[in-house]
Write a protein that holds these residues in place. Structure first.
Motif, PDB file in Angstrom:
ATOM      1  N   GLU A 335       0.831  -1.209   0.000  1.00  0.00           N
ATOM      2  CA  GLU A 335       0.000   0.000   0.000  1.00  0.00           C
ATOM      3  C   GLU A 335       0.861   1.252   0.000  1.00  0.00           C
ATOM      4  O   GLU A 335       0.529   2.258  -0.627  1.00  0.00           O
ATOM      5  CB  GLU A 335      -0.897  -0.001   1.236  1.00  0.00           C
ATOM      6  CG  GLU A 335      -1.813   1.210   1.315  1.00  0.00           C
ATOM      7  CD  GLU A 335      -2.643   1.210   2.583  1.00  0.00           C
ATOM      8  OE1 GLU A 335      -3.371   2.189   2.793  1.00  0.00           O
ATOM      9  OE2 GLU A 335      -2.540   0.245   3.361  1.00  0.00           O
ATOM     10  N   LYS A 339       0.677   4.889  -2.538  1.00  0.00           N
ATOM     11  CA  LYS A 339       0.241   6.200  -2.051  1.00  0.00           C
ATOM     12  C   LYS A 339       1.279   7.270  -2.376  1.00  0.00           C
ATOM     13  O   LYS A 339       2.461   7.093  -2.159  1.00  0.00           O
ATOM     14  CB  LYS A 339       0.015   6.155  -0.545  1.00  0.00           C
ATOM     15  CG  LYS A 339      -1.191   5.293  -0.167  1.00  0.00           C
ATOM     16  CD  LYS A 339      -1.402   5.315   1.326  1.00  0.00           C
ATOM     17  CE  LYS A 339      -2.625   4.509   1.712  1.00  0.00           C
ATOM     18  NZ  LYS A 339      -2.853   4.487   3.158  1.00  0.00           N
ATOM     19  N   THR A 646      -8.293   7.660   2.054  1.00  0.00           N
ATOM     20  CA  THR A 646      -7.098   6.818   2.060  1.00  0.00           C
ATOM     21  C   THR A 646      -7.355   5.488   2.762  1.00  0.00           C
ATOM     22  O   THR A 646      -6.477   4.933   3.410  1.00  0.00           O
ATOM     23  CB  THR A 646      -5.929   7.545   2.748  1.00  0.00           C
ATOM     24  OG1 THR A 646      -6.336   7.963   4.062  1.00  0.00           O
ATOM     25  CG2 THR A 646      -5.499   8.753   1.943  1.00  0.00           C
ATOM     26  N   TYR A 647      -8.579   4.979   2.654  1.00  0.00           N
ATOM     27  CA  TYR A 647      -8.878   3.661   3.203  1.00  0.00           C
ATOM     28  C   TYR A 647      -8.047   2.597   2.475  1.00  0.00           C
ATOM     29  O   TYR A 647      -7.740   2.737   1.296  1.00  0.00           O
ATOM     30  CB  TYR A 647     -10.359   3.314   3.027  1.00  0.00           C
ATOM     31  CG  TYR A 647     -11.315   4.258   3.711  1.00  0.00           C
ATOM     32  CD1 TYR A 647     -11.178   4.567   5.049  1.00  0.00           C
ATOM     33  CD2 TYR A 647     -12.378   4.832   3.013  1.00  0.00           C
ATOM     34  CE1 TYR A 647     -12.062   5.426   5.685  1.00  0.00           C
ATOM     35  CE2 TYR A 647     -13.268   5.689   3.631  1.00  0.00           C
ATOM     36  CZ  TYR A 647     -13.105   5.989   4.969  1.00  0.00           C
ATOM     37  OH  TYR A 647     -13.981   6.833   5.589  1.00  0.00           O
ATOM     38  N   THR A 648      -7.723   1.539   3.193  1.00  0.00           N
ATOM     39  CA  THR A 648      -7.028   0.415   2.565  1.00  0.00           C
ATOM     40  C   THR A 648      -8.008  -0.370   1.695  1.00  0.00           C
ATOM     41  O   THR A 648      -9.033  -0.832   2.192  1.00  0.00           O
ATOM     42  CB  THR A 648      -6.441  -0.522   3.630  1.00  0.00           C
ATOM     43  OG1 THR A 648      -5.545   0.227   4.464  1.00  0.00           O
ATOM     44  CG2 THR A 648      -5.687  -1.675   2.969  1.00  0.00           C
ATOM     45  N   ASP A 650      -9.955  -3.239  -0.064  1.00  0.00           N
ATOM     46  CA  ASP A 650     -10.209  -4.672   0.072  1.00  0.00           C
ATOM     47  C   ASP A 650     -10.731  -5.136  -1.282  1.00  0.00           C
ATOM     48  O   ASP A 650     -11.924  -5.060  -1.568  1.00  0.00           O
ATOM     49  CB  ASP A 650     -11.233  -4.930   1.180  1.00  0.00           C
ATOM     50  CG  ASP A 650     -11.475  -6.413   1.429  1.00  0.00           C
ATOM     51  OD1 ASP A 650     -11.186  -7.214   0.520  1.00  0.00           O
ATOM     52  OD2 ASP A 650     -11.963  -6.766   2.517  1.00  0.00           O
TER      53      ASP A 650
END
Length: 704
Positions: A335, A339, A646-648, A650
């Protein structure tokens, strides 16, 4: 706009840095055009974008002593030095913060005590970088303009001998009104542009204060109402052709000012509107490239820079088209590698702002606990699946609902049970990322002239039966007839409609009232979570699905807990709030730090309201005050896009959601509901048996 610099500093910027002593390198042929787009803040704030602090800082920049004056080149060199140094330090601190976050679990309380202090330092560093970026915009905005009385000459500068001729009367081109509001700025500040002819409005781009007033960005958003892209490009190219060969190093000459301002506007147009003007019009792009190659490059090295800019813009445009699939194919990548500095900064702002205040901006702070899942549930009846599938259309995948080869390939067999098993925050975050994906592809210009695309003021903005190709652009078309309009807004609205249909379909296909109640609760809590995190688009889409006429009549509403049922009224209150004011989401400072996704349909309706009424005065001049207000409203699209969530990701859950949305996107809710007995009010078995026995008794009595 006043945003910080991303990780895109080019080696060429080093040419503006002091080399030794007081010497520095500045190319005599290439103006300082690193980034020319004024940004959304220029259109939104106008003359108030640059406050007194920016002006004072600029005034003192480059001075060794208070009484000493400094030329503009020295100021720019010092500013570039400061900006590069602060940005470099900010990047290093960001990386250090990332490492601490990764070690937080293993290091224990010592690391945790350092993180809050480091976050505070990062906020200060971010603010300083943003301020220096704003000062840089101010320096660029003050260059190469001409006095308003010379604007008629700008229009008629095809002949080189007209530059020194006394200027014509500008009253036939532009109309002003007087106000005391801007008297503090300068002598000419009390005159505010009210209206103008198309030529006059294009000529005003060369005004000395055009950038400082926000006019340039507002023009780039709205010029299609009074001229085509071809006309605007030709106007700029004519100005460049008539001044390029005569432009000199002396910045005070009219030729140099007009030539440099033409390049500045052209680059700003490419940077800000390539996707809506050049990417959709091959002839326009070909005309520009041909002119640069044949006329500009032989005389000025800036031509190569413009061609490089066009290539970069084209590459970004091509990359955004395939962004969705490339992200899913690279789901195993780290991740941190995905970013950028920009998104990391926004995450920090998000964390700090949320810790400072968790209250919603106009509603009370409800203390309801979010659902953590309803536990394991029995498998869906396979015979019901085949029955429901018979009334569903065959899926047709598009950019939003594209199928991917992941472990949830059999989403139909899983049914709605994953929605029950997953937590509210998990579903909210992934739905938000899916919504962000389509929102970040839109442009402020997409929301203009939406009546011509068939967008109407109703809950379902675009009828599914009407395709993009069949929409008539002749009806209510506010743009010029030859002006090419990108129709991405239709796709954005159809995606919203697909999600609403999916919500309704998931509920009416549940085979028991208890399961329906669980799913109603889950969708209500997801919508509440979405609007609290400023994803108003998904919240309103879920509300539209729950407000479906068939869904509202389901018996499951009667067994819904009272506190959960109250969320529906809360969502309606949010909807009323969003419709009440076109700039309600831009109030205060929260939108600058917290990610936001507006409701596309609500925003389109606000713009349509501003478009109501005539665009011209009795003398034929176009009302700039009206166009300026429209530009201010649509500028919030770019403002919100600067702050991504900026959520991870899924990817497996996203793929499941995509497939479920695709499965139901064109479904007939009434047909689905008719196949499910849980959607009808049932008479209890004992009561039903008693009624039959009483009827039989009455019938026997009649024969005795």
């Amino acid at each position: 706009g006043p945003g910080f610099a991303e990780e895109n500093i080019e080696p060429e910027e080093e040419t503006m840095i002091k080399i030794a002593g007081n010497s520095y390198l500045v190319s005599p042929n290439l103006p300082d055009f690193h980034s020319c787009s004024p940004g959304w803040s220029s259109a939104f704030y106008g003359a108030e974008c640059f406050d007194s602090e920016v002006r004072s800082y600029m005034k003192n920049l480059g001075k060794q002593k208070p009484s000493e004056s400094q030329n503009i080149d020295a100021k720019k060199v010092e500013l570039e030095q400061l900006l590069m140094m602060e940005t470099k330090n900010y990047r290093k601190t960001i990386k250090f913060y990332q490492k601490l976050l990764q070690k937080e679990r293993s290091k224990g309380p010592e690391t945790k005590s350092v993180l809050p202090k480091l976050r505070g330092q990062l906020q200060e560093m971010k603010s300083k970088v943003q301020f220096l970026e704003l000062v840089k915009k101010y320096v660029q905005a003050k260059q190469w303009g001409v006095e308003s009385c010379v604007l008629p000459t700008v229009i008629h500068n095809g002949r080189t001998d007209t530059m020194d001729v006394a200027p014509m009367d500008e009253s036939s081109l532009l109309l002003y009104y007087n106000t005391e509001k801007h008297q503090r700025n300068n002598q000419n500040g009390i005159r505010v542009l009210q209206a103008g002819t198309p030529l006059g409005l294009m000529a005003y781009l060369y005004s000395r204060n055009a950038f400082l007033e926000g006019y340039v960005q507002q023009f780039l958003y709205t010029f299609r109402y009074f001229c085509t892209q071809e006309e605007f490009l030709q106007f700029l190219l004519d100005r460049i052709s008539s001044t390029l060969s005569s432009a000199s190093l002396d910045p005070s000459t009219s030729f140099t000012k007009i030539c440099n301002r033409s390049f500045y506007i052209l680059q700003a147009w490419i940077e800000d509107c390539y996707s809506v003007d050049f990417a959709t019009n091959a002839d326009l792009l070909c005309t520009l490239k041909e002119f640069i190659s044949s006329k500009v490059s032989p005389l000025n090295g800036y031509g190569e820079r413009l061609l490089s800019l066009l290539e970069d813009a084209s590459a970004r445009q091509s990359g955004s088209v395939h962004q969705c699939s490339s992200m899913d194919k690279c789901e195993d990548e780290c991740e941190e590698d995905r970013k950028t500095l920009h998104s990391l900064c926004k995450k920090l702002s998000e964390d700090v702002s949320r810790k400072a205040s968790l209250h919603f901006f106009f509603l009370q702070n409800f203390n309801w606990k979010l659902s953590k899942g309803m536990g394991p549930i029995a498998h869906y009846q396979r015979e019901r699946l085949s029955t429901i599938s018979s009334v569903l259309p065959k899926p047709c995948y598009n950019s939003f609902t594209e199928e991917f080869p992941v472990s949830f390939a059999k989403a139909d067999e899983v049914g709605p049970y994953l929605l029950i098993d997953y937590g509210v925050q998990q579903l909210c975050s992934q739905l938000t990322l899916l919504q962000q994906e389509v929102f970040h592809k839109c442009h402020p210009v997409h929301f203009l002239n939406s009546r011509a695309l068939g967008v109407k003021d109703k809950s379902v903005a675009v009828q599914k039966a009407v395709s993009t190709e069949t929409v008539s652009l002749k009806v209510c078309n506010l743009f010029l007839s030859k002006c090419i309009q990108d129709q991405y807004l239709l796709q954005l609205l159809r995606n919203a409609d697909d999600i609403s249909t999916w919500v309704a379909a998931e509920i009416v296909t549940c085979h028991t009232s208890k399961l329906q109640m669980s799913l109603l609760s889950k969708f209500l809590l997801i919508a509440k979570c979405c609007y609290e995190q400023r994803n108003f688009a998904t919240a309103m889409q879920i509300l539209a699905g729950l407000e479906n006429l068939i869904v509202r009549q389901l018996p499951a509403w009667k067994i819904l807990p009272a506190k959960i049922a109250e969320i529906l009224e809360e969502l309606k209150a949010v909807q009323v709030f969003l419709k009440s004011d076109s700039l309600c989401l831009m109030e205060g400072e929260r939108f600058k730090t917290l990610p936001t996704i507006p409701s596309a349909h609500v925003l389109a309706m606000h713009v349509q309201q501003l478009e109501t009424g005539g665009f011209t005065m009795t003398n034929g001049a176009h009302k700039w005050t009206k166009l300026r207000n429209i530009a201010k409203v649509v500028s919030q699209v770019h403002a919100f896009q600067e702050n991504p969530y900026t959520y991870t990701p899924d990817f497996k859950l996203q793929s499941y959601l995509r497939q479920r949305i695709t499965r139901f996107k064109d479904a007939d809710i009434s047909a689905l509901a008719a196949d499910n007995c849980a959607n009808f009010h049932q008479i209890p078995a004992e009561k039903h048996s008693r009624k039959i026995q009483e009827t039989l008794r009455r019938m026997k009595a009649t024969f005795q």
